[in-house]
Design a protein around this motif. Structure first.
Motif, PDB file in Angstrom:
ATOM      1  N   SER A   1       0.835  -1.215   0.000  1.00 38.49           N
ATOM      2  CA  SER A   1       0.000   0.000   0.000  1.00 38.49           C
ATOM      3  C   SER A   1       0.870   1.267   0.000  1.00 38.49           C
ATOM      4  CB  SER A   1      -0.923  -0.010   1.223  1.00 38.49           C
ATOM      5  OG  SER A   1      -1.513   1.250   1.371  1.00 38.49           O
ATOM      6  N   SER A   2       0.551   2.177  -0.933  1.00 39.55           N
ATOM      7  CA  SER A   2       1.322   3.424  -1.054  1.00 39.55           C
ATOM      8  C   SER A   2       0.697   4.537  -0.223  1.00 39.55           C
ATOM      9  CB  SER A   2       1.319   3.862  -2.521  1.00 39.55           C
ATOM     10  OG  SER A   2      -0.032   4.140  -2.917  1.00 39.55           O
TER      11      SER A   2
ATOM     12  N   ALA B   1      -6.510   2.182   5.083  1.00 40.93           N
ATOM     13  CA  ALA B   1      -5.179   1.580   5.279  1.00 40.93           C
ATOM     14  C   ALA B   1      -5.230   0.074   5.076  1.00 40.93           C
ATOM     15  CB  ALA B   1      -4.698   1.884   6.693  1.00 40.93           C
TER      16      ALA B   1
ATOM     17  N   LYS C   1     -18.048  -8.192   5.060  1.00 43.16           N
ATOM     18  CA  LYS C   1     -17.241  -7.271   5.885  1.00 43.16           C
ATOM     19  C   LYS C   1     -18.094  -6.099   6.364  1.00 43.16           C
ATOM     20  CE  LYS C   1     -12.683  -8.503   4.321  1.00 43.16           C
ATOM     21  NZ  LYS C   1     -11.623  -8.386   3.363  1.00 43.16           N
TER      22      LYS C   1
ATOM     23  N   ASN D   1     -12.368  -3.215  -3.529  1.00 44.57           N
ATOM     24  CA  ASN D   1     -11.548  -3.226  -4.737  1.00 44.57           C
ATOM     25  C   ASN D   1     -11.025  -4.615  -5.007  1.00 44.57           C
ATOM     26  OD1 ASN D   1      -9.216  -0.764  -3.305  1.00 44.57           O
ATOM     27  ND2 ASN D   1      -9.902  -2.676  -2.460  1.00 44.57           N
TER      28      ASN D   1
HETATM   29  O1  PMT Z   1      -2.570   2.679  -0.526  1.00 48.29           O
HETATM   30  P1  PMT Z   1      -2.770   2.445  -2.004  1.00 48.29           P
HETATM   31  O2  PMT Z   1      -1.515   1.963  -2.693  1.00 48.29           O
HETATM   32  O3  PMT Z   1      -3.389   3.639  -2.676  1.00 48.29           O
HETATM   33  O4  PMT Z   1      -3.797   1.235  -2.154  1.00 48.29           O
HETATM   34  C1  PMT Z   1      -5.110   1.371  -1.705  1.00 48.29           C
HETATM   35  C2  PMT Z   1      -5.613   0.098  -0.997  1.00 48.29           C
HETATM   36  C3  PMT Z   1      -5.623  -1.064  -1.963  1.00 48.29           C
HETATM   37  C4  PMT Z   1      -4.699  -0.237   0.192  1.00 48.29           C
HETATM   38  C5  PMT Z   1      -7.051   0.438  -0.481  1.00 48.29           C
HETATM   39  O5  PMT Z   1      -7.854   0.723  -1.585  1.00 48.29           O
HETATM   40  C6  PMT Z   1      -7.647  -0.740   0.290  1.00 48.29           C
HETATM   41  O6  PMT Z   1      -8.255  -1.626  -0.259  1.00 48.29           O
HETATM   42  N1  PMT Z   1      -7.481  -0.723   1.643  1.00 48.29           N
HETATM   43  C7  PMT Z   1      -7.883  -1.802   2.532  1.00 48.29           C
HETATM   44  C8  PMT Z   1      -6.923  -2.937   2.438  1.00 48.29           C
HETATM   45  C9  PMT Z   1      -7.257  -4.054   3.413  1.00 48.29           C
HETATM   46  O7  PMT Z   1      -6.541  -4.212   4.386  1.00 48.29           O
HETATM   47  O8  PMT Z   1      -8.349  -4.717   3.161  1.00 48.29           O
HETATM   48  P2  PMT Z   1      -8.935  -5.942   4.082  1.00 48.29           P
HETATM   49  O9  PMT Z   1     -10.013  -6.518   3.247  1.00 48.29           O
HETATM   50  O10 PMT Z   1      -7.822  -6.812   4.518  1.00 48.29           O
HETATM   51  O11 PMT Z   1      -9.505  -5.224   5.362  1.00 48.29           O
HETATM   52  C10 PMT Z   1     -10.862  -4.785   5.451  1.00 48.29           C
HETATM   53  C11 PMT Z   1     -10.956  -3.499   6.246  1.00 48.29           C
HETATM   54  O12 PMT Z   1     -10.535  -3.754   7.608  1.00 48.29           O
HETATM   55  C12 PMT Z   1     -10.080  -2.381   5.738  1.00 48.29           C
HETATM   56  O13 PMT Z   1     -10.799  -1.165   5.852  1.00 48.29           O
HETATM   57  C13 PMT Z   1      -8.888  -2.392   6.685  1.00 48.29           C
HETATM   58  O14 PMT Z   1      -8.349  -1.085   6.829  1.00 48.29           O
HETATM   59  C14 PMT Z   1      -9.490  -2.893   7.976  1.00 48.29           C
HETATM   60  N2  PMT Z   1      -8.562  -3.682   8.839  1.00 48.29           N
HETATM   61  C15 PMT Z   1      -7.997  -4.827   8.349  1.00 48.29           C
HETATM   62  C16 PMT Z   1      -7.185  -5.569   9.178  1.00 48.29           C
HETATM   63  C17 PMT Z   1      -6.948  -5.140  10.504  1.00 48.29           C
HETATM   64  N3  PMT Z   1      -6.170  -5.821  11.310  1.00 48.29           N
HETATM   65  N4  PMT Z   1      -7.535  -4.011  10.944  1.00 48.29           N
HETATM   66  C18 PMT Z   1      -8.332  -3.281  10.134  1.00 48.29           C
HETATM   67  O15 PMT Z   1      -8.863  -2.244  10.556  1.00 48.29           O
END
Ligand code: PMT
Length: 399
Positions: free
Chosen positions: A212-213, A275, A338, A350
């Motif tokens: 992630s950027s 994030a 989710k 995404n």
């Molecule tokens: O940063 P970029 O390079 O611009 O890329 C953007 C992105 C791809 C990072 C962004 O668009 C994105 O999808 N972010 C969420 C990535 C992620 O961790 O997805 P997840 O499906 O694993 O998590 C679901 C949600 O729970 C997310 O909102 C995440 O922030 C949150 N989470 C996940 C794990 C954790 N331990 N705690 C959390 O709060």
């Protein structure tokens, strides 16, 4: 809403939705506005100028070189007379002309001549709207300060369901009002956004992380700041605080992100978790750099990190809580799960396997899932533009 003494120019282009603009002109006049219409030659193939003449109570401008009724350079005097221009429907053609400085008829020439706000209301077939050239023209116009109202998704005249539908008159009028009154979408609101991938250290110089950027989160934070919110970006990456109302709180690990999030959560009106938080972290952090000379196979035991978003969802009071889902399969199904499990108001899913979507890239392709099950899917677009759209959607949901 009252438009008394407001001068509004409505530009009508050649799209099937041009007949719907008649309602817009009529309602604007009922609200007290002085309305003048400019029609392109293509628009006149759909609706006759007399309709807009009757509804606006004014001469309709169709031609650069027609008979002069008042001794004035018409496109210049119209450009100055207006308080706002509303181009509805705005076709791919006018967006292309305007973004490239082409002025070859009454409408495009007047648009080039004006310094007043211009609101484009694009409406067209969904393939045309999603065409990369059209999207680039829209992005360019927006970057120059032109206003753009997103078309609706629904049944189109070409008998397909897609994005490109002309919005309801009321929605266009609301947007005109916002522009004329200078109202910003998020004035008085506190918005917290998280961005970047957490870095889970196992010695002083190494960590386990992801790609992630932080650009997605930063783009959202910037869009919220532009709409006058007080914004805090909790980020693992460095970004510029380009607005006075955008502050950055730098963190590294999931635990640091969690404590910053919990501290700011109570005061937040909107919390957006973009994030990529590491699900696991090394159980132990070596105090000194691990030396390869002494170790053949390095085993790092990982323990689970807290799920920050889950915790925010459990403690939700009045906050509007938005999560992201980075998925490699079953995008909508997993996104919906989710949204429900984490008690979210909105989830942005995404599919990170698609090219131009997800981690690192400057663009993204997402579906926005709402609490009531409604889903809006968007074509590939820059993360900057997507940030603006998401802030628009969130502010509408807050109303
Ligand atoms: O940063 P970029 O390079 O611009 O890329 C953007 C992105 C791809 C990072 C962004 O668009 C994105 O999808 N972010 C969420 C990535 C992620 O961790 O997805 P997840 O499906 O694993 O998590 C679901 C949600 O729970 C997310 O909102 C995440 O922030 C949150 N989470 C996940 C794990 C954790 N331990 N705690 C959390 O709060």
């Amino acid at each position: 809403m009252n438009f008394k003494n407001k001068n509004i120019i409505v530009g009508i282009c050649g799209g099937i939705a041009s007949y719907k603009t008649a309602d817009l002109v009529s309602k604007l006049r009922q609200k007290g506005a002085n309305v003048k219409c400019i029609m392109t030659s293509h628009a006149q193939e759909f609706v006759k100028p007399v309709v807009f003449g009757e509804l606006s109570g004014n001469q309709v401008f169709t031609d650069m070189f027609g008979e002069i009724k008042e001794w004035d350079v018409e496109h210049i005097s119209l450009a100055m007379w207006a308080d706002i221009f509303v181009i509805a429907p705005a076709t791919a053609n006018i967006l292309g002309k305007c973004s490239n400085g082409i002025a070859d008829d009454m409408l495009s020439t007047t648009l080039i001549a004006t310094k007043k706000p211009v609101l484009f209301v694009p409406s067209m077939n969904s393939n045309m709207f999603e065409n990369q050239i059209v999207q680039e023209n829209i992005a360019k116009l927006k970057s120059y300060g032109y206003y753009m109202l997103e078309p609706d998704i629904g049944h189109l005249a070409c008998n397909v369901i897609g994005k490109g539908r002309f919005p309801k008159t009321e929605k266009i009028i609301e947007n005109i009002d916002k522009i004329l009154s200078g109202k910003k979408l998020l004035s008085g609101k506190k918005v917290v956004v998280t961005a970047g991938g957490t870095k889970e250290e196992f010695d002083p110089v190494r960590y386990i992380g992801n790609y992630s950027s932080g650009l997605m989160g930063y783009s959202i934070a910037k869009a919220a700041a532009k709409e006058d919110a007080e914004v805090i970006l909790i980020s693992t990456e460095n970004f510029e605080e380009i607005y006075e109302n955008l502050k950055i709180k730098k963190v590294k690990t999931a635990n640091e992100m969690r404590s910053a999030s919990l501290t700011l959560y109570d005061e937040a009106d909107v919390f957006i978790m973009a994030a990529a938080v590491a699900d696991y972290r090394p159980e132990k952090k070596f105090t000194k750099k691990v030396k390869k000379e002494n170790i053949e196979n390095l085993c790092i035991n990982l323990v689970k990190n807290p799920d920050i978003l889950m915790e925010l969802g459990k403690n939700k009071k009045t906050q509007f809580l938005v999560g992201f889902a980075a998925e490699t399969n079953n995008l909508i199904e997993n996104g919906l799960k989710k949204l429900k499990n984490k008690n979210l108001d909105m989830l942005i899913a995404n599919d990170v396997t698609q090219s131009g979507a997800g981690f690192e890239s400057k663009t993204n392709i997402v579906s926005v899932i709402y609490k009531d099950g409604k889903i809006d899917s968007y074509p590939k677009m820059s993360k900057i533009e997507l940030g603006e759209i998401l802030i628009n959607k969130i502010s509408s949901a807050l109303e």
